[in-house]
Design a protein around this motif. Sequence first.
Motif, PDB file in Angstrom:
ATOM      1  N   THR A   1    -142.426  66.523 -34.553  1.00  0.00           N
ATOM      2  CA  THR A   1    -142.815  66.770 -33.169  1.00  0.00           C
ATOM      3  C   THR A   1    -141.634  66.534 -32.240  1.00  0.00           C
ATOM      4  O   THR A   1    -140.997  65.466 -32.283  1.00  0.00           O
ATOM      5  N   LEU A   2    -141.332  67.516 -31.419  1.00  0.00           N
ATOM      6  CA  LEU A   2    -140.316  67.387 -30.372  1.00  0.00           C
ATOM      7  C   LEU A   2    -141.051  67.288 -29.043  1.00  0.00           C
ATOM      8  O   LEU A   2    -141.618  68.277 -28.558  1.00  0.00           O
ATOM      9  N   VAL A   3    -141.079  66.092 -28.482  1.00  0.00           N
ATOM     10  CA  VAL A   3    -141.769  65.915 -27.208  1.00  0.00           C
ATOM     11  C   VAL A   3    -140.933  66.516 -26.085  1.00  0.00           C
ATOM     12  O   VAL A   3    -139.730  66.731 -26.216  1.00  0.00           O
ATOM     13  N   ASN A   4    -141.590  66.760 -24.971  1.00  0.00           N
ATOM     14  CA  ASN A   4    -140.928  67.406 -23.846  1.00  0.00           C
ATOM     15  C   ASN A   4    -139.695  66.626 -23.394  1.00  0.00           C
ATOM     16  O   ASN A   4    -138.666  67.218 -23.054  1.00  0.00           O
ATOM     17  N   LYS A   5    -139.776  65.304 -23.415  1.00  0.00           N
ATOM     18  CA  LYS A   5    -138.641  64.497 -22.981  1.00  0.00           C
ATOM     19  C   LYS A   5    -137.446  64.697 -23.897  1.00  0.00           C
ATOM     20  O   LYS A   5    -136.295  64.734 -23.432  1.00  0.00           O
ATOM     21  N   ASP A   6    -137.706  64.832 -25.209  1.00  0.00           N
ATOM     22  CA  ASP A   6    -136.602  65.077 -26.151  1.00  0.00           C
ATOM     23  C   ASP A   6    -135.916  66.405 -25.859  1.00  0.00           C
ATOM     24  O   ASP A   6    -134.679  66.522 -25.945  1.00  0.00           O
ATOM     25  N   LEU A   7    -136.705  67.410 -25.525  1.00  0.00           N
ATOM     26  CA  LEU A   7    -136.140  68.730 -25.227  1.00  0.00           C
ATOM     27  C   LEU A   7    -135.321  68.688 -23.934  1.00  0.00           C
ATOM     28  O   LEU A   7    -134.245  69.289 -23.849  1.00  0.00           O
ATOM     29  N   GLU A   8    -135.828  67.980 -22.930  1.00  0.00           N
ATOM     30  CA  GLU A   8    -135.077  67.844 -21.682  1.00  0.00           C
ATOM     31  C   GLU A   8    -133.743  67.143 -21.921  1.00  0.00           C
ATOM     32  O   GLU A   8    -132.708  67.541 -21.370  1.00  0.00           O
ATOM     33  N   THR A   9    -133.776  66.098 -22.753  1.00  0.00           N
ATOM     34  CA  THR A   9    -132.543  65.358 -23.058  1.00  0.00           C
ATOM     35  C   THR A   9    -131.542  66.242 -23.789  1.00  0.00           C
ATOM     36  O   THR A   9    -130.326  66.182 -23.527  1.00  0.00           O
ATOM     37  N   ALA A  10    -132.048  67.082 -24.711  1.00  0.00           N
ATOM     38  CA  ALA A  10    -131.156  67.970 -25.459  1.00  0.00           C
ATOM     39  C   ALA A  10    -130.472  68.971 -24.523  1.00  0.00           C
ATOM     40  O   ALA A  10    -129.272  69.237 -24.646  1.00  0.00           O
ATOM     41  N   VAL A  11    -131.229  69.522 -23.582  1.00  0.00           N
ATOM     42  CA  VAL A  11    -130.648  70.477 -22.628  1.00  0.00           C
ATOM     43  C   VAL A  11    -129.646  69.776 -21.714  1.00  0.00           C
ATOM     44  O   VAL A  11    -128.543  70.287 -21.472  1.00  0.00           O
ATOM     45  N   ALA A  12    -130.014  68.592 -21.194  1.00  0.00           N
ATOM     46  CA  ALA A  12    -129.106  67.860 -20.312  1.00  0.00           C
ATOM     47  C   ALA A  12    -127.817  67.483 -21.039  1.00  0.00           C
ATOM     48  O   ALA A  12    -126.728  67.555 -20.460  1.00  0.00           O
ATOM     49  N   SER A  13    -127.933  67.118 -22.315  1.00  0.00           N
ATOM     50  CA  SER A  13    -126.736  66.769 -23.088  1.00  0.00           C
ATOM     51  C   SER A  13    -125.844  67.982 -23.314  1.00  0.00           C
ATOM     52  O   SER A  13    -124.616  67.871 -23.329  1.00  0.00           O
ATOM     53  N   ALA A  14    -126.464  69.153 -23.485  1.00  0.00           N
ATOM     54  CA  ALA A  14    -125.674  70.371 -23.672  1.00  0.00           C
ATOM     55  C   ALA A  14    -124.922  70.757 -22.400  1.00  0.00           C
ATOM     56  O   ALA A  14    -123.863  71.393 -22.466  1.00  0.00           O
ATOM     57  N   LEU A  15    -125.448  70.346 -21.228  1.00  0.00           N
ATOM     58  CA  LEU A  15    -124.816  70.686 -19.950  1.00  0.00           C
ATOM     59  C   LEU A  15    -123.936  69.561 -19.409  1.00  0.00           C
ATOM     60  O   LEU A  15    -123.217  69.764 -18.417  1.00  0.00           O
ATOM     61  N   GLU A  16    -123.962  68.398 -20.034  1.00  0.00           N
ATOM     62  CA  GLU A  16    -123.258  67.224 -19.507  1.00  0.00           C
ATOM     63  C   GLU A  16    -121.765  67.500 -19.325  1.00  0.00           C
ATOM     64  O   GLU A  16    -121.092  67.993 -20.222  1.00  0.00           O
ATOM     65  N   ARG A  17    -121.291  67.157 -18.111  1.00  0.00           N
ATOM     66  CA  ARG A  17    -119.874  67.293 -17.752  1.00  0.00           C
ATOM     67  C   ARG A  17    -119.337  68.709 -17.981  1.00  0.00           C
ATOM     68  O   ARG A  17    -118.177  68.908 -18.311  1.00  0.00           O
ATOM     69  N   ARG A  18    -120.210  69.662 -17.812  1.00  0.00           N
ATOM     70  CA  ARG A  18    -119.803  71.070 -17.870  1.00  0.00           C
ATOM     71  C   ARG A  18    -120.356  71.783 -16.639  1.00  0.00           C
ATOM     72  O   ARG A  18    -121.329  71.342 -16.034  1.00  0.00           O
ATOM     73  N   PHE A  19    -119.690  72.870 -16.271  1.00  0.00           N
ATOM     74  CA  PHE A  19    -120.146  73.697 -15.149  1.00  0.00           C
ATOM     75  C   PHE A  19    -120.247  72.893 -13.844  1.00  0.00           C
ATOM     76  O   PHE A  19    -121.070  73.191 -12.975  1.00  0.00           O
ATOM     77  N   GLY A  20    -119.420  71.845 -13.692  1.00  0.00           N
ATOM     78  CA  GLY A  20    -119.434  71.049 -12.470  1.00  0.00           C
ATOM     79  C   GLY A  20    -120.518  69.989 -12.424  1.00  0.00           C
ATOM     80  O   GLY A  20    -120.672  69.320 -11.394  1.00  0.00           O
ATOM     81  N   LEU A  21    -121.254  69.802 -13.510  1.00  0.00           N
ATOM     82  CA  LEU A  21    -122.306  68.796 -13.549  1.00  0.00           C
ATOM     83  C   LEU A  21    -121.748  67.468 -14.047  1.00  0.00           C
ATOM     84  O   LEU A  21    -120.677  67.408 -14.640  1.00  0.00           O
TER      85      LEU A  21
END
Length: 380
Positions: free
Chosen positions: A104-124
């Motif tokens: 099971t991938l809970v919604n919070k896990d998915l949000e964390t995965a997306v945020a980690s993929a964007l971390e310190r990229r694209f000005g974030l």
Amino acid sequence: MIRTTLATISALLVLALPARAADNFIATPTLRASITVTSDVVRVGDLIDNAGSAALIPVYRSPDLGTTGALPVAHVLSVLRAKQVIGVMTGDIKEVQVTRLARTLVNKDLETAVASALERRFGLGDAANITVTFDRGVADMRLDASNTGALQPVATRYDARSGRFDIAFEINNDNNPAPTKLRFTGNAIETVEVAVLTRDIDRADLLKSSDVAVERRPKAEVTGEAASRDRTLGMQLRRPMRAGMPIRVADIVKPEFVQRDQNVTVIYQVPGIYLTTRGKAIESGAEGDIISVLNLQTKRTLTGVVTARGQVTVQGASQAAPMPAAVEQTSSLKRDVTPAPAPMAAALAQSLIQTPASPAQIAQAQIPPVRVSQAPAKSE
């Protein structure tokens, strides 16, 4: 000879019977009361022990991922007989519980995965400060239990102006050489933790604990440095602000203990002397600020430190130069007599209030002349 041979065969048969009986007991197929499966089908070997060569025969479709279903024993035996599996021991089992394992991938896990993929990229900035919202409200996801790998981003797109993202992930699968693919779209914005007002606040009000809450707001909405909640308590606002507005460091000031043109108590302090008088503040000031005050008695302007509400302290050391050392004179006065009558203290206080302007005046104010008698000295 014939009799000997028959006796030997009979003995061997007797010895063989217990072993065969034991083999038959061990090999008896036995139904299980509850089972767990990881694939999308239930096989004979999942349902019964000692299934033998029939173990891999599929008999049922598995329940949905992460769910449990029940099978009546009579129905199970009927299906097994159709697969040529007979003689199954059921005991007192009435039904078989079938649970399908899942990851099971809970919604919070998915949000964390997306945020980690964007971390310190694209000005974030840091992933912890990125708020993710999925399109179509992605809920918890259940995957086959064989998907044991981590969520690995393989394609990432982001529009800094709109905050839109489109990210593809892959998860390694133990039962399949091809990884499982997932794709998510939505919005991601960087936020900051900021103190916000819970009610309308006037400029003169002191901020209390109940006046300030903590929220996360889009970074673009907070220009300048955001103020923490602890930093705002006990402070004043530079301007009236409405409830819900974020508080910046530039919006707060130390509370003004003295207002311009306010009547204040002026305290004069030098070692051994403590005087108070009334004054008028020429400028406003917070605790610790240095402001100018008008002495209402002498009409002189003094400089002091705001030490409390409506109170300004003038330190003697800051108002006059150091007093020169006194010159020892020969006189008939005994050394244990203090040559400073009560009028001298009053003169000293008056001089402090009027703040002498030169060292000479200070010396004159603080060391009044003492008349020396010319009586003849006693002879030893």
